[in-house]
Scaffold this active site. Sequence first.
Site, short mmCIF file in Angstrom:
data_model
loop_
_atom_site.label_atom_id
_atom_site.label_comp_id
_atom_site.label_asym_id
_atom_site.label_seq_id
_atom_site.Cartn_x
_atom_site.Cartn_y
_atom_site.Cartn_z
N ASP A 47 -48.83 62.32 -31.50
CA ASP A 47 -50.21 61.81 -31.40
C ASP A 47 -50.32 60.39 -31.96
OD1 ASP A 47 -51.15 64.47 -30.50
OD2 ASP A 47 -50.80 65.04 -32.59
N HIS A 75 -50.93 63.10 -23.79
CA HIS A 75 -51.22 61.67 -23.89
C HIS A 75 -52.57 61.41 -23.25
CE1 HIS A 75 -47.18 60.92 -25.19
NE2 HIS A 75 -46.64 61.20 -24.03
#
Length: 458
Positions: A47, A75
């Site tokens: 992340d 994503h």
Amino acid sequence: MEEPSKVSAPTAVNGHPVVQSHAEMHQRCLNPYRSKVTVVLGAQWGDEGKGKVVDMLATEADIVCRCQGGNNAGHTVVVNGVDFDFHLLPSGIINERCKSIIGNGVVIHLPGLFEELAKNEAKGLTNWESRLIISNRAHLVFDLHQQVDGLQEAEKGGKSLGTTKKGIGPCYSSKATRNGIRVSDLLGDFKVFGEKFESLVNMYKRLFPNFEVDIAAELARYRDYADRLRPLVQDTVSFLHGSLREGKSVLVEGANAAMLDIDFGTYPYVTSSNCSIGGVLTGLGLPPQTIGEVIGVVKAYTTRVGDGPFPTELHDEVGSLLQTRGGEIGVTTKRVRRCGWLDLALLRYTAMVNGYTALCVTKLDILDTLKEIKVAVSYNLNGERINYFPGSITALGQVEVNYITVPGWLTSTEGVREFSELPPQAQDYIRLIENDLGVPVKWIGVGKGRESIINVKD
């Protein structure tokens, strides 16, 4: 007697000029390609904003690749105010001038893949059919793998690993025990595919008495998937090597991150693939000499989804502020991410493993409202400072973190587009990271959109 005609030596073999000496041959082996591969890797627990970096670099790329993991990755890329969410697809698929490759090291859940394509089509993704290439060697994640994932987590009770329950671990287990099923199996003799699928089901039935799969229904689904998949599949190894010999620009988008790597991460609280530099080579069939730039993506603070040790985790109002300002909710799991201070001891370790040649520091703007910022610089274990990252999660859970405190900047950086325009304290924060790791920071993220990136010039 007639003399035999002389046969002249070939000037080229398989498109390569014939060399005249071992020295020339050795030199060609060291650098047989006209271009190098650029790799983007997560430097923490995921992340970090890899998709945004890939999206930025993909504007200049001919090919963008995924090399490992499955739809446990997530994503988000923002283009013209639209959020595109990717789990299996390379985020470079947005770029209409480049090919996107799902490599042999990726495990593919076909229902998830086609659902992801449909969702992003609805948001404006077009012409992907001519640009997406899938390896015939990639393994398939079935719904039964996801079912097994949940059963295994339930068996662990309070000691679960906090997996995404996407079936990634069971699929890689099938691969390792050699009863996995690959894309090439699905596109080959369907009767043989059906036999392999039934064998896989029966194996899990022996392990889990309550395990049930409607084999006929699943095979009917996959006969349809085979027809949809067939035009997208080819030998990606040959395709990539040919492209590099032609001088094409190749970009690799690592999924997950270094601290989730099955060998180098906080085992067993990791994913089931190598998400460090080694996974790029094995997941795409590339030799080491093809690798050029290795870009480590570093969030300006640290986050982690799920369970496992986290030395700099914050359980106070600062941690809550980072969660809120950073929008720290997992793209895949929707779980709130745990937040903590930047950890240079951890980053030194992942830099050793991955060999970063450049860094992108993301989400610097999330720190804008903090008067003071702490940065972890080392660990103590059993009262003594250590110069290594503990391989045991027991030891990692026992470390005392040594911090330095640096001043915050208390002003918005979101509109900044030049490094020199950042507040001096923010510039110092970036230089601290660079100097500690010995790796230059080339980009800084100060917002969500692809335009919110500072290109740091020498």
